[in-house]
Design a protein around this motif. Structure first.
Motif, short mmCIF file in Angstrom:
data_model
loop_
_atom_site.label_atom_id
_atom_site.label_comp_id
_atom_site.label_asym_id
_atom_site.label_seq_id
_atom_site.Cartn_x
_atom_site.Cartn_y
_atom_site.Cartn_z
N LEU A 81 0.82 -1.21 0.00
CA LEU A 81 0.00 0.00 0.00
C LEU A 81 0.85 1.26 0.00
O LEU A 81 0.40 2.32 -0.44
N ASN A 82 2.09 1.14 0.48
CA ASN A 82 2.96 2.32 0.49
C ASN A 82 3.32 2.78 -0.91
O ASN A 82 3.77 3.90 -1.11
N VAL A 127 1.12 3.12 -3.22
CA VAL A 127 -0.03 3.83 -3.78
C VAL A 127 0.02 5.29 -3.32
O VAL A 127 0.13 5.58 -2.13
N ASP A 128 -0.05 6.20 -4.28
CA ASP A 128 -0.03 7.62 -3.97
C ASP A 128 -1.38 8.04 -3.40
O ASP A 128 -2.40 8.00 -4.09
N THR A 129 -1.40 8.43 -2.13
CA THR A 129 -2.67 8.85 -1.52
C THR A 129 -2.59 10.31 -1.06
O THR A 129 -3.36 10.74 -0.20
N VAL A 164 -5.82 12.41 -1.02
CA VAL A 164 -6.96 11.50 -1.17
C VAL A 164 -7.68 11.41 0.17
O VAL A 164 -7.06 11.28 1.21
N GLU A 165 -9.01 11.51 0.11
CA GLU A 165 -9.78 11.40 1.35
C GLU A 165 -10.01 9.95 1.72
O GLU A 165 -10.05 9.08 0.86
N GLU A 166 -10.20 9.72 3.01
CA GLU A 166 -10.48 8.36 3.45
C GLU A 166 -11.92 7.98 3.09
O GLU A 166 -12.80 8.82 3.10
N SER A 167 -12.12 6.71 2.76
CA SER A 167 -13.48 6.20 2.61
C SER A 167 -13.91 5.67 3.96
O SER A 167 -13.35 4.69 4.45
N ILE A 168 -14.88 6.34 4.54
CA ILE A 168 -15.43 5.79 5.78
C ILE A 168 -16.64 4.97 5.38
O ILE A 168 -17.73 5.50 5.21
N GLY A 169 -16.44 3.68 5.18
CA GLY A 169 -17.52 2.85 4.69
C GLY A 169 -17.85 3.20 3.26
O GLY A 169 -17.05 3.80 2.54
N ILE A 170 -19.04 2.86 2.85
CA ILE A 170 -19.44 3.00 1.46
C ILE A 170 -20.56 4.00 1.31
O ILE A 170 -20.76 4.60 0.28
N ALA A 171 -21.31 4.23 2.37
CA ALA A 171 -22.51 5.06 2.31
C ALA A 171 -22.22 6.43 1.72
O ALA A 171 -21.09 6.91 1.73
N VAL A 205 -27.90 9.30 9.06
CA VAL A 205 -29.22 8.70 9.20
C VAL A 205 -29.74 9.00 10.60
O VAL A 205 -29.15 8.59 11.59
N SER A 227 -18.59 -2.72 7.17
CA SER A 227 -18.61 -1.89 5.96
C SER A 227 -18.46 -2.75 4.70
O SER A 227 -18.46 -2.22 3.58
N GLN A 276 -7.86 3.06 4.34
CA GLN A 276 -9.10 3.79 4.04
C GLN A 276 -8.91 4.74 2.86
O GLN A 276 -9.82 4.99 2.09
N ARG A 281 -8.70 2.72 -0.26
CA ARG A 281 -10.07 2.31 -0.59
C ARG A 281 -10.72 3.33 -1.52
O ARG A 281 -11.41 2.97 -2.48
N THR A 282 -10.50 4.59 -1.26
CA THR A 282 -11.01 5.65 -2.13
C THR A 282 -10.42 5.53 -3.53
O THR A 282 -11.13 5.66 -4.54
#
Lengths: 94, 440
Positions: A41-42, A44-46, A49-56, A61, B203, B373, B376-377
């Motif tokens: 994973l290192n 991958v250029d992030t 990039v924002e984190e994905s907190i789940g998929i929603a 809600v 998730s 995370q 993941r994006t």
């Protein structure tokens, strides 16, 4: 990064798990194998990039803060390892 | 032809024509279970008596699927029935309520043939990590059925149930379906309520159908979808009829074939079979194009970080107090927690809790969990790009065919590679289906 025996014991404590002395090295090796693998994973250029907190779709809600009675206390208690007078029983803590 | 060999839509047709009765159907499956289960070992709990009793009570077919039997993976709660997750931790746990999917099947008045075996807490790819028994692949009893929904896939393949529900966190519906030669669908995240499904990685988890063909898959999906206020991640969208998507035509369908899924690490025979299927689609008028989705290894890495992190949190609830296994060795409350967990969880579950706790622990959170995370994006965006061009992406489901029992269970990392082709869609929340492309 090398996982030490002390770290395994520390993590086991956090996770509320006992690890026998003779098992420590194996846990360390398994963890090390996976950590070596996920090192990919290192590459991958992030940057930015924002984190994905789940998929929603990032919508909150809401629901009304109202109590809904489950209505059947006995059926919930039937799975308790130990109970008394309709309550879960545990050893004395104080 | 025996009744148990039929698909559900074929059974319905025979019922509509008054050729058979509901009792004939349930009896046929109960007999089949009595005949096959000793070899296949797909069930944790068999509800044959209850099923035969219930079908007698159904006098009229008031709903389309009234009296149709089904098998349920043993991580979904059916009130009054044991829900073990194939773990010593929940060996005696009797569900006090129904999962939302079960409520929906109850509205149809369907019949449960039993609870199906799985890897403990759905962690595994061969069903060998069940605390109770090793399910066999019905096509070759020396080989694994895949996992974690191995009991569900094997029971459908062996015709012990007409169809079943499984759950898929990183491939646990599709991979066993592939290894057993049946159809397995992992719906879009949020389409099916997870309420009453014992949580592994919240998730990523999604319940879906395992069936003999795609028509049954669409019909069962129709039954279980829908918004549920008890699961805040379930989406509130209009209900669709998925059988309307069934048309015997792929003309003009744009199929992207990511070349990375045909490289090293994928069994030659698997590649050959999938390529033959691709050729067939082309002959039928689909537009096939090679593309690139160079994120397979990264997805697997993201998956193991996120899934184990969420699992370590979700499985924190098992403490020997309110339900589940309690140790006999304790004097203090802390003893109950630690000893119950250490004695109640199997080795693979503990390995994953340790990994999950590690990546969430102070000092490593940013390097592993936060990084995962973010990647993941990146993965989701890769898919978005590809779906601007293609209607579907086509890859093998599993890097290998069913392998011999015992050959991989001692090497966790090798076992994790079984999810290589399937985890990416869970990471991105997308749907995925595995369909057989060659019969024996």
């Amino acid at each position: 990064m090398v996982v030490s025996r002390e770290e395994i014991l520390h993590i086991a404590k956090l996770a509320d798990l006992n690890i026998k002395d003779e098992e420590i090295d194996e846990y360390a090796k398994n963890l090390q194998d996976i950590l070596n693998f996920v090192d990919i994973l290192n590459s991958v250029d992030t940057e930015n990039v924002e984190e994905s907190i789940g998929i929603a779709n990032n919508t909150n809600v809401f629901r009304k803060d109202e109590i809904k009675e489950f209505g059947n206390r006995d059926i919930l208690l039937q799975n308790a390892p130990e109970q008394e007078d309709g309550m879960f029983k545990i050893p004395k803590v104080i | 032809m025996e009744l148990y060999e039929l698909t559900v839509h074929e059974l319905l047709e025979k019922l509509d024509n008054n050729e058979i009765t509901l009792e004939d159907i349930t009896k046929s499956y109960v007999d089949r279970i009595n005949d096959k289960e000793k070899d296949v070992q797909a069930f944790v709990t068999i509800s044959d008596k209850e099923a035969l009793e219930k079908v007698k009570e159904i006098k009229e077919r008031n709903t389309k699927f009234a009296g149709i039997p089904i098998g349920i993976k043993d991580n979904m709660c059916i009130k009054g029935t044991k829900t073990t997750c194939s773990s010593k931790m929940l060996e005696n746990f009797v569900a006090p309520y129904n999962a939302t999917v079960i409520e929906k099947l109850n509205q149809e008045n369907m019949i449960y043939l039993g609870k199906l075996n799985m890897d403990e807490f759905a962690m595994g790819a061969s069903t060998e990590y069940s605390a109770f028994k090793k399910t066999k692949n019905p096509w070759n009893l020396n080989t694994v059925p895949g996992g974690s929904s191995g009991g569900s896939a094997a029971a459908v393949a062996a015709s012990m149930v007409p169809w079943a529900l499984g759950s898929d966190t990183g491939g646990s519906i599709r991979q066993p379906s592939s290894l057993c030669g049946v159809v397995g669908l992992k719906p879009t995240y949020g389409l099916v309520s997870r309420y009453g499904l014992v949580a592994f990685a919240s998730s990523l988890d999604q319940i879906g159908p395992i069936t003999k063909d795609v028509r049954d898959s669409a019909m069962l999906l129709n039954l279980i979808t829908g918004h549920d206020e008890k699961d805040s991640t379930s989406v509130d969208i209009e209900k669709k009829d998925y059988t309307k998507a069934l048309k015997e035509d792929v003309k003009g369908l744009k199929i992207g074939v990511p070349k990375e899924y045909f490289g090293e690490g994928i069994n030659e025979e698997v590649k050959k079979s999938v390529k033959e299927a691709i050729k067939k689609y082309e002959e039928m008028g689909a537009i096939v194009e090679e593309c690139s989705l160079d994120i397979a290894d990264e997805s697997l890495a993201v998956y193991y970080i996120i899934a184990c992190a969420e699992a370590s949190s979700n499985l924190g609830r098992f403490d020997g107090i309110r339900y589940g296994y309690r140790t006999k060795n304790f004097t203090s409350l802390k003893d109950i927690y630690r000893n119950s967990r250490s004695e109640g969880f199997g080795a693979e579950v503990k390995r994953r809790i340790i990994l999950g706790t590690y990546v969430l622990s102070s000092g490593y959170y940013d390097a592993y969990y936060k990084k995962a995370q973010k990647v993941r994006t990146v993965i989701r965006k890769e898919f978005e790009k590809l779906f601007e061009k293609y209607d579907v992406l086509l890859t093998p489901t599993s890097p290998t065919v069913a392998y011999e029992i015992g050959t991989k269970s001692n090497n966790p990392l090798e076992m994790y590679l079984a999810d290589l082709c399937t985890v990416t869609v869970n990471i991105a929340g997308l749907p995925g289906i595995s369909v057989p492309c060659r019969s024996r």
